[in-house]
Design a protein around this motif. Structure first.
Motif, PDB file in Angstrom:
ATOM      1  N   THR A   1       0.832  -1.206   0.000  1.00 40.45           N
ATOM      2  CA  THR A   1       0.000   0.000   0.000  1.00 40.45           C
ATOM      3  C   THR A   1       0.866   1.254   0.000  1.00 40.45           C
ATOM      4  OG1 THR A   1      -1.851  -1.108   1.082  1.00 40.45           O
ATOM      5  CG2 THR A   1      -1.713   1.278   1.362  1.00 40.45           C
TER       6      THR A   1
ATOM      7  N   ARG B   1       2.202   1.962  -3.412  1.00 40.00           N
ATOM      8  CA  ARG B   1       1.197   2.568  -4.313  1.00 40.00           C
ATOM      9  C   ARG B   1       1.023   4.054  -4.001  1.00 40.00           C
ATOM     10  NH1 ARG B   1      -0.939  -2.847  -3.757  1.00 40.00           N
ATOM     11  NH2 ARG B   1      -0.820  -3.783  -5.834  1.00 40.00           N
TER      12      ARG B   1
ATOM     13  N   ASP C   1      -1.228  -7.816  -4.094  1.00 43.18           N
ATOM     14  CA  ASP C   1      -2.258  -7.507  -5.089  1.00 43.18           C
ATOM     15  C   ASP C   1      -3.293  -6.566  -4.461  1.00 43.18           C
ATOM     16  OD1 ASP C   1      -4.537  -7.553  -6.777  1.00 43.18           O
ATOM     17  OD2 ASP C   1      -3.880  -9.478  -7.602  1.00 43.18           O
ATOM     18  N   GLU C   2      -3.584  -5.494  -5.154  1.00 40.63           N
ATOM     19  CA  GLU C   2      -4.528  -4.500  -4.613  1.00 40.63           C
ATOM     20  C   GLU C   2      -5.889  -5.121  -4.299  1.00 40.63           C
ATOM     21  OE1 GLU C   2      -4.479  -1.027  -6.998  1.00 40.63           O
ATOM     22  OE2 GLU C   2      -5.372   0.232  -5.447  1.00 40.63           O
ATOM     23  N   ARG C   3      -6.272  -6.133  -5.066  1.00 39.46           N
ATOM     24  CA  ARG C   3      -7.570  -6.775  -4.847  1.00 39.46           C
ATOM     25  C   ARG C   3      -7.581  -7.614  -3.576  1.00 39.46           C
ATOM     26  NH1 ARG C   3      -7.408  -9.505 -10.624  1.00 39.46           N
ATOM     27  NH2 ARG C   3      -5.345  -9.822  -9.729  1.00 39.46           N
TER      28      ARG C   3
ATOM     29  N   GLN D   1      -8.766  -1.747   1.750  1.00 34.90           N
ATOM     30  CA  GLN D   1      -8.259  -0.444   2.154  1.00 34.90           C
ATOM     31  C   GLN D   1      -9.223   0.238   3.105  1.00 34.90           C
ATOM     32  OE1 GLN D   1      -5.242  -0.160   0.338  1.00 34.90           O
ATOM     33  NE2 GLN D   1      -4.915   0.966   2.230  1.00 34.90           N
TER      34      GLN D   1
ATOM     35  N   ILE E   1      -6.184   5.024  -1.694  1.00 33.56           N
ATOM     36  CA  ILE E   1      -4.830   5.260  -2.198  1.00 33.56           C
ATOM     37  C   ILE E   1      -4.831   6.424  -3.189  1.00 33.56           C
ATOM     38  CG2 ILE E   1      -2.994   4.269  -3.620  1.00 33.56           C
ATOM     39  CD1 ILE E   1      -3.677   1.551  -2.290  1.00 33.56           C
TER      40      ILE E   1
END
Lengths: 144, 342
Positions: B283, B286, B309-311, B315, B320
């Motif tokens: 995070t 990013r 992986d963002e998925r 969050q 972000i």
């Protein structure tokens, strides 16, 4: 290097290797750190305790002109730092070259007194700064 | 940290029938030469991170952290009675460069937050990588004044008795790792890192920060043994073996360019927190405009130590996108090449 020199082995190959290594790692603007001089074009920061230890080890083995910048840096730092390892090595390194500041006893006293605020120093740190007090001309000139 | 075993074993809940079947299938895949660990465990790794906007160090940091704890499901019942060790990022000091180190007020905020949740004790410990004189870094960084006022104990991890255990990461050739024996006396290890670019690793965040727990009297300055073993390998080994419990990253003012020392200040205005360090660091990347999958040690940690992986990272707090601010990267530094997030 200091241990070998204290035992009369100033021409020992490891001492000579040590001189070459330390001179290779002296920062361009004077002083030493943990051993790197430049990374990706940037000159790294120096540290008083590393500089003092290097100067103590090199005392009398290289021309003073070659370590002048380091001496000048350390003379400034010695008046600023108030922690036992940084001050202890600073004074030992300067003393070994006959450049210890006149106010060294006061600097040592101020450093020792800081224990009242920050707590007791560990034995080895306290011993180092007290050694600096007892060795105004560096470790190799100490007579017990 | 476990006090009863020499080897820290990974926590593992009981397997479900489905997992057992997956494992069986995984074993067959392993026999055919495919990485079963990544295939099997990958789909199970999920985590949450919390991002808070902080305009400066003068705000209510402990309040923000407690809010983050709540968002992350960290309750007082979980913290009550625990001995918490906070590991800041103190490397060296330089006049005019406070952005090298974790800001002391972030540590004060974390101390207050954990104490308010009922921690039995909170201590701060660090073994600076570049200075033999830990006390100098401690004082010159401003941390000594803060901890002295708050009556919080500081431990110098460079000159400390070690405790040697099996290297569970097995990424480097180091068969064992020597951690401070002090860690046997604490329950939680919290990495309180600084958000910085790094000229060898790409970025230094909560995982890389743990280099500083390795005692200098065993690993040298600047932790030479670990550099020789490979920075990325060592980051993974330390994290896999130590299993830190929580991360807080000081991105209020971070460092861009030639980090971790010679870079310039970068105001990102964030605190990032989470239980999983890999997810927290992904995070952070990013937010910094760095693709975590291009940061080698994070890519290797993915699906093993945590998700990147963002998925797979839920969050909490700010998005972000709302806080992203690209940290400058230098073209002549290989670890910075090609890592910019699209």
């Amino acid at each position: 290097m200091c241990a070998l020199r204290a035992n009369g082995l100033v021409q020992h190959s490891r001492v000579l290797d040590g001189v070459r290594l330390l001179m290779d790692r002296q920062l361009p603007h004077g002083g030493w750190n943990y051993g790197n001089t430049r990374v990706f074009g940037s000159e790294l920061h120096r540290a008083p305790e590393s500089t003092g230890a290097a100067l103590q080890a090199l005392a009398g083995l290289v021309p003073s002109a070659e370590i002048r910048k380091s001496i000048d840096y350390l003379k400034t730092e010695a008046r600023r730092v108030r922690t036992p390892i940084a001050l202890g090595w600073s004074l030992l390194g300067l003393g070994a070259w006959g450049e210890a500041p006149k106010e060294a006893p006061d600097l040592i006293l101020q450093t020792v007194e800081r224990q009242q605020r920050y707590g007791a120093y560990d034995t080895s740190s306290l011993a180092l700064v007290l050694l600096a007090s007892a060795a105004p001309n560096g470790i190799l000139e100490v007579r017990i | 940290m476990s006090t009863s075993q020499d080897v820290i074993t990974p926590e593992r809940r009981a397997w479900t029938r489905r997992e057992f079947l997956y494992a069986l299938a995984g074993g067959i895949v392993l026999a055919s030469g495919v990485s079963a660990g990544r295939w099997f465990f990958g789909s199970h790794l999920r985590s949450e991170t919390f991002v808070a906007k902080m305009n400066g160090y003068g705000g209510d940091l402990s309040g923000v952290m407690i809010n983050g704890f709540q968002e992350l499901g960290l309750s007082s019942s979980e913290i009550h009675g625990k001995r918490i060790l906070l590991k800041p990022n103190l490397v060296e000091t330089s006049q005019g460069a406070p952005h090298i180190n974790t800001h002391p007020l972030v540590l004060r905020g974390a101390i207050e937050a954990f104490l308010r949740l009922g921690a039995a004790t909170v201590m701060v410990a660090e073994g600076p990588g570049h200075r033999r004189d830990t006390l100098a870094v401690y004082e010159e960084s401003g941390l000594a004044d803060v901890l002295t006022e708050d009556h919080i104990q500081f431990h110098d991890l460079n000159y400390i008795t070690g405790h040697t255990i099996t290297n569970l990461g097995r990424q480097s050739t180091l068969r064992t790792l020597t951690f401070p024996a002090l860690f046997l006396e604490v329950d939680w290890i919290v990495s309180v890192a600084k958000m910085k670019t790094h000229h060898w690793a790409g970025a230094t965040l909560s995982m890389k920060n743990l280099f500083g727990v390795m005692p200098g009297i065993y690993y040298g300055w600047p932790k030479n043994v670990l550099h020789h073993a490979g920075i990325e390998n060592s980051i993974l080994d330390i994290n896999a073996t130590l299993k830190p419990h929580f991360a807080i990253v000081d991105g209020i003012i971070g460092m861009e360019g030639d980090g971790p020392i010679m870079g310039t200040p970068k105001k990102a205005g964030v605190l990032v927190m989470g239980r999983n360090l890999t997810a927290v660091d992904a995070t952070c990347c990013r937010i910094m405009g760095i693709d975590p999958s291009k940061v080698s040690y994070l890519a290797r940690a993915d699906d093993w130590l945590g998700p990147i992986d963002e998925r797979s990272i839920q969050q909490r707090g700010e998005t972000i996108a709302s806080v992203r601010t690209n940290f400058s990267l230098l073209e002549h530094i290989p670890a910075h090449q090609g890592v910019r997030l699209a």
